[in-house]
Design an enzyme around this catalytic site. Structure first.
Site, PDB file in Angstrom:
ATOM      1  N   LYS A 172       0.873  -1.188   0.000  1.00 26.84           N
ATOM      2  CA  LYS A 172       0.000   0.000   0.000  1.00 26.84           C
ATOM      3  C   LYS A 172       0.902   1.229   0.000  1.00 26.84           C
ATOM      4  O   LYS A 172       1.329   1.692   1.047  1.00 26.84           O
ATOM      5  CB  LYS A 172      -0.906  -0.014   1.248  1.00 26.84           C
ATOM      6  CG  LYS A 172      -2.233   0.699   1.058  1.00 26.84           C
ATOM      7  CD  LYS A 172      -2.138   2.150   0.563  1.00 26.84           C
ATOM      8  CE  LYS A 172      -1.860   3.128   1.691  1.00 26.84           C
ATOM      9  NZ  LYS A 172      -1.627   4.512   1.159  1.00 26.84           N
ATOM     10  N   GLY A 231       6.094   5.781   8.052  1.00 26.18           N
ATOM     11  CA  GLY A 231       5.362   7.027   7.853  1.00 26.18           C
ATOM     12  C   GLY A 231       5.409   7.866   9.117  1.00 26.18           C
ATOM     13  O   GLY A 231       6.304   7.710   9.961  1.00 26.18           O
ATOM     14  N   SER A 232       4.439   8.741   9.259  1.00 28.99           N
ATOM     15  CA  SER A 232       4.445   9.665  10.387  1.00 28.99           C
ATOM     16  C   SER A 232       4.098   8.928  11.688  1.00 28.99           C
ATOM     17  O   SER A 232       3.438   7.877  11.674  1.00 28.99           O
ATOM     18  CB  SER A 232       3.427  10.777  10.130  1.00 28.99           C
ATOM     19  OG  SER A 232       2.144  10.203   9.940  1.00 28.99           O
ATOM     20  N   GLY A 274       1.345   5.973  12.277  1.00 30.24           N
ATOM     21  CA  GLY A 274       1.943   4.714  12.719  1.00 30.24           C
ATOM     22  C   GLY A 274       1.343   4.208  14.023  1.00 30.24           C
ATOM     23  O   GLY A 274       1.198   2.995  14.219  1.00 30.24           O
ATOM     24  N   GLU A 314       8.037   2.214  11.461  1.00 29.94           N
ATOM     25  CA  GLU A 314       9.221   3.094  11.363  1.00 29.94           C
ATOM     26  C   GLU A 314       8.685   4.505  11.163  1.00 29.94           C
ATOM     27  O   GLU A 314       8.092   4.801  10.131  1.00 29.94           O
ATOM     28  CB  GLU A 314      10.116   2.666  10.193  1.00 29.94           C
ATOM     29  CG  GLU A 314      10.544   1.203  10.230  1.00 29.94           C
ATOM     30  CD  GLU A 314      11.416   0.849  11.426  1.00 29.94           C
ATOM     31  OE1 GLU A 314      12.003   1.766  12.039  1.00 29.94           O
ATOM     32  OE2 GLU A 314      11.500  -0.346  11.773  1.00 29.94           O
ATOM     33  N   GLU A 319       8.472  17.387  14.529  1.00 31.63           N
ATOM     34  CA  GLU A 319       8.996  17.071  13.204  1.00 31.63           C
ATOM     35  C   GLU A 319       8.359  18.007  12.174  1.00 31.63           C
ATOM     36  O   GLU A 319       7.128  18.125  12.114  1.00 31.63           O
ATOM     37  CB  GLU A 319       8.687  15.616  12.817  1.00 31.63           C
ATOM     38  CG  GLU A 319       9.295  15.253  11.480  1.00 31.63           C
ATOM     39  CD  GLU A 319       8.966  13.840  11.006  1.00 31.63           C
ATOM     40  OE1 GLU A 319       7.788  13.447  11.069  1.00 31.63           O
ATOM     41  OE2 GLU A 319       9.880  13.140  10.553  1.00 31.63           O
TER      42      GLU A 319
HETATM   43  P1  NAD Z   1       2.052   9.397   6.332  1.00 30.89           P
HETATM   44  O1  NAD Z   1       2.049   8.879   7.725  1.00 30.89           O
HETATM   45  O2  NAD Z   1       1.100  10.475   5.979  1.00 30.89           O
HETATM   46  O3  NAD Z   1       1.722   8.209   5.295  1.00 30.89           O
HETATM   47  C1  NAD Z   1       2.520   7.023   5.239  1.00 30.89           C
HETATM   48  C2  NAD Z   1       1.671   5.920   4.624  1.00 30.89           C
HETATM   49  O4  NAD Z   1       0.634   5.583   5.550  1.00 30.89           O
HETATM   50  C3  NAD Z   1       0.963   6.304   3.332  1.00 30.89           C
HETATM   51  O5  NAD Z   1       0.886   5.178   2.493  1.00 30.89           O
HETATM   52  C4  NAD Z   1      -0.439   6.717   3.813  1.00 30.89           C
HETATM   53  O6  NAD Z   1      -1.418   6.621   2.814  1.00 30.89           O
HETATM   54  C5  NAD Z   1      -0.647   5.709   4.930  1.00 30.89           C
HETATM   55  N1  NAD Z   1      -1.565   6.134   5.993  1.00 30.89           N
HETATM   56  C6  NAD Z   1      -1.826   7.382   6.440  1.00 30.89           C
HETATM   57  N2  NAD Z   1      -2.699   7.329   7.469  1.00 30.89           N
HETATM   58  C7  NAD Z   1      -2.977   6.017   7.678  1.00 30.89           C
HETATM   59  C8  NAD Z   1      -3.801   5.299   8.606  1.00 30.89           C
HETATM   60  N3  NAD Z   1      -4.534   5.933   9.526  1.00 30.89           N
HETATM   61  N4  NAD Z   1      -3.837   3.952   8.538  1.00 30.89           N
HETATM   62  C9  NAD Z   1      -3.095   3.286   7.630  1.00 30.89           C
HETATM   63  N5  NAD Z   1      -2.302   3.903   6.713  1.00 30.89           N
HETATM   64  C10 NAD Z   1      -2.248   5.260   6.745  1.00 30.89           C
HETATM   65  O7  NAD Z   1       3.565   9.810   5.984  1.00 30.89           O
HETATM   66  P2  NAD Z   1       4.148  10.474   4.659  1.00 30.89           P
HETATM   67  O8  NAD Z   1       3.728  11.907   4.587  1.00 30.89           O
HETATM   68  O9  NAD Z   1       3.880   9.608   3.480  1.00 30.89           O
HETATM   69  O10 NAD Z   1       5.728  10.393   4.981  1.00 30.89           O
HETATM   70  C11 NAD Z   1       6.371  11.284   5.848  1.00 30.89           C
HETATM   71  C12 NAD Z   1       6.554  10.682   7.231  1.00 30.89           C
HETATM   72  O11 NAD Z   1       7.211   9.415   7.136  1.00 30.89           O
HETATM   73  C13 NAD Z   1       7.444  11.522   8.133  1.00 30.89           C
HETATM   74  O12 NAD Z   1       6.884  11.581   9.422  1.00 30.89           O
HETATM   75  C14 NAD Z   1       8.764  10.756   8.151  1.00 30.89           C
HETATM   76  O13 NAD Z   1       9.562  10.981   9.285  1.00 30.89           O
HETATM   77  C15 NAD Z   1       8.285   9.354   8.074  1.00 30.89           C
HETATM   78  N6  NAD Z   1       9.329   8.454   7.567  1.00 30.89           N
HETATM   79  C16 NAD Z   1       9.920   7.584   8.439  1.00 30.89           C
HETATM   80  C17 NAD Z   1      10.950   6.749   7.993  1.00 30.89           C
HETATM   81  C18 NAD Z   1      11.620   5.762   8.912  1.00 30.89           C
HETATM   82  O14 NAD Z   1      12.241   4.830   8.414  1.00 30.89           O
HETATM   83  N7  NAD Z   1      11.523   5.915  10.219  1.00 30.89           N
HETATM   84  C19 NAD Z   1      11.364   6.815   6.662  1.00 30.89           C
HETATM   85  C20 NAD Z   1      10.721   7.719   5.800  1.00 30.89           C
HETATM   86  C21 NAD Z   1       9.704   8.535   6.262  1.00 30.89           C
END
Ligand code: NAD
Length: 474
Positions: A171, A221-222, A226, A243, A375
């Site tokens: 996804k 993701g965020s 997460g 992560e 962040e």
């Molecule tokens: P995001 O959390 O908005 O989205 C990440 C993914 O999760 C996307 O596919 C999104 O559609 C999905 N998503 C969003 N809400 C969800 C929910 N409630 N349930 C299930 N899935 C959901 O993050 P983003 O804007 O795509 O990426 C930026 C973030 O990712 C930043 O906070 C960054 O620090 C983090 N990040 C972490 C790492 C790591 O390895 N720790 C690496 C890269 C990015």
């Protein structure tokens, strides 16, 4: 409408809302696609369950060969993927190409890992049985990924998940839908039907995948999203790895090579416009070198080459979208209201495009203010000055996050002390906070993650489960 979902072995468009992925530099629409409905996600997960046994039974040497063939295909398509990453997320071309090269290496690493030892023999206390452990695939796993490494993060989850014999439901983030669909096509025709599933969509599709009762979910993701996914997986007993975000510090001590520190921290904070979980967003500088370091860093910020990410000369391109510009601007305005001084940037760059925000350096930042603690995920670096090494260590660790940290020094004692006491899963001495070695474990400390680390040998532990087997020999 493009068929960008792969469900039960068939490329299909979804029946849900229409989403679009746009070029952040120009605003041009690259892909319009329909996300899956909840019922379609259920069908996709059922398909993955059907595909899991055949892929689990595929000999590891065949799994390794398939991953190596995907690596060959990706390597041959380096320029195409580099250009696609530039177009879809606005990453400068040199960085985009590095991402492709790294993804090829990750595929080859995990192809070999499919043949790694996967258990131990253990002395039986009573000497009456052969006691051993053996790992087997989890079954069908879900991978939920962000847009900022549209290829590398997908590959660093997908390669080990497949190498260890799992069927996979991917996804991706909607901002990276095109790169994801193209990458999945590199694998799909080489795998048994249903071993690989692609479910496109936004948070609702992610939530449906997370709560579908899969055997494992690996999320990047965020922190907010997460944590929501963590709760959904807990309800189903699904193994979870999250992560998440970062607020990474680089510490500059009096013995540092200041030119090296300036050049490295510039890259660590501004590569891909600061849109990296590991980006340096705080610099903790010891007061005796603060003035010289700050002057040099401000000069370096002003000299960054901003422009079209497709141009080889560009250091710094757009943010992912215009909404991110408004968000980053809000952080800077509130920081100034909290007493910070803008040494560079601090404003959008509308002449470059709707999603550009200038490389921004803030001094005099209050360690308790929002900009020092939250962040931002954008090109904003906060300078905090402290008195002595102990205060520097305390300031660096004074954060909810624990992803990456760095120290700049030439004193061996400081290097060892900070190397061991910076509270982050990835620590660099005289190096940039971003850049995750794919053959070493990564995450998850404090609010930067939940569950097992990923990458390296750690990936085997997440994507397999371990059985203890006792065979009587008496
Ligand atoms: P995001 O959390 O908005 O989205 C990440 C993914 O999760 C996307 O596919 C999104 O559609 C999905 N998503 C969003 N809400 C969800 C929910 N409630 N349930 C299930 N899935 C959901 O993050 P983003 O804007 O795509 O990426 C930026 C973030 O990712 C930043 O906070 C960054 O620090 C983090 N990040 C972490 C790492 C790591 O390895 N720790 C690496 C890269 C990015």
């Amino acid at each position: 409408m493009t068929e960008s979902n792969l469900v039960a072995g068939t490329w299909t468009s979804g029946g849900g809302a229409t989403l679009r992925s746009a070029n952040p530099t120009t605003g041009e629409t690259l892909l319009e696609f329909q996300e899956l409905t909840a019922a379609e996600v259920d069908a996709a997960v059922s398909g993955a369950r059907v595909g899991a046994p055949e892929w689990a039974a595929t000999p590891p040497v065949e799994r390794a060969a398939i991953l190596n063939r995907v690596a060959d295909r990706l390597e041959a398509a380096t320029d195409e993927f580099g250009a696609l990453i530039v177009a879809e997320v606005g990453k400068p071309i040199r960085e985009a190409r590095e991402e492709v090269v790294r993804s090829v290496a990750i595929l080859r690493y995990h192809a070999q890992a499919a043949l790694d030892p996967h258990g131990d023999t253990i002395p039986d206390a009573g000497n009456q049985s052969l006691l051993l452990t053996e790992r087997e695939p989890l079954g069908a796993v879900g991978l939920i990924t962000p847009w900022n490494f549209p290829l590398a993060i997908l590959i660093w989850k997908l390669a080990p998940a497949l190498a260890y014999g799992n069927a996979v439901v991917v996804k991706p983030a909607p901002h990276a839908a095109l790169v994801a669909a193209r990458a999945i096509r590199l694998f799909a025709d080489l795998l048994p039907c249903c071993a690989l599933t692609l479910t496109q969509g936004g948070a609702a599709v992610g939530a449906a995948v997370a709560s579908a009762g899969l055997d494992g979910i690996s999320f990047t993701g965020s922190t907010g999203a997460g944590l929501r996914v963590a709760k959904a997986t807990l309800d189903n007993g699904t193994r979870y790895q999250g992560e998440l975000g970062g607020k990474n510090a680089s510490v500059v001590l009096p013995s540092a090579d200041l030119d090296l520190a300036v050049a490295t921290i510039l890259r660590a904070s501004l590569s891909f416009s600061g849109q990296k979980c590991t980006a340096t967003s705080r610099v903790i500088v010891e007061q005796s070198v603060a003035e010289e370091f700050t002057t040099k860093l401000a000069v370096a910020f002003a000299a960054v080459v901003v422009g079209d990410p497709a141009d080889e000369r560009t250091d710094f391109g757009p943010l992912i979208d215009a909404e991110s510009v408004a968000r980053v601007r809000g952080f800077v305005e509130r920081a100034v209201a909290d007493g910070a001084e803008v040494l560079a940037g601090g404003h959008p760059l509308p002449d470059c495009g709707p999603a550009f925000f200038a490389p921004t350096l803030l001094a005099g930042v209050d360690p308790d203010s929002e900009v020092a603690r939250t962040e931002i995920f954008g090109p904003v670096l906060s300078l905090l000055t402290v008195d002595g090494a102990d205060a520097a260590l305390r300031a660096a660790n004074d954060t909810d996050y624990g992803l990456a940290a760095a120290v700049f020094c030439r004193d061996l004692g400081d290097a060892l002390r900070f190397g061991r006491q910076l509270a982050a899963s990835s620590v660099r001495v005289n190096g940039a906070t971003p850049g995750v070695p794919f053959n070493a474990p990564f995450g998850p400390w404090k609010m930067s993650g939940i569950g097992l680390p990923e990458q390296g040998k750690a990936a085997q532990h997440f994507y397999t489960r371990e059985r203890t087997l006792s065979i009587g020999i008496a």
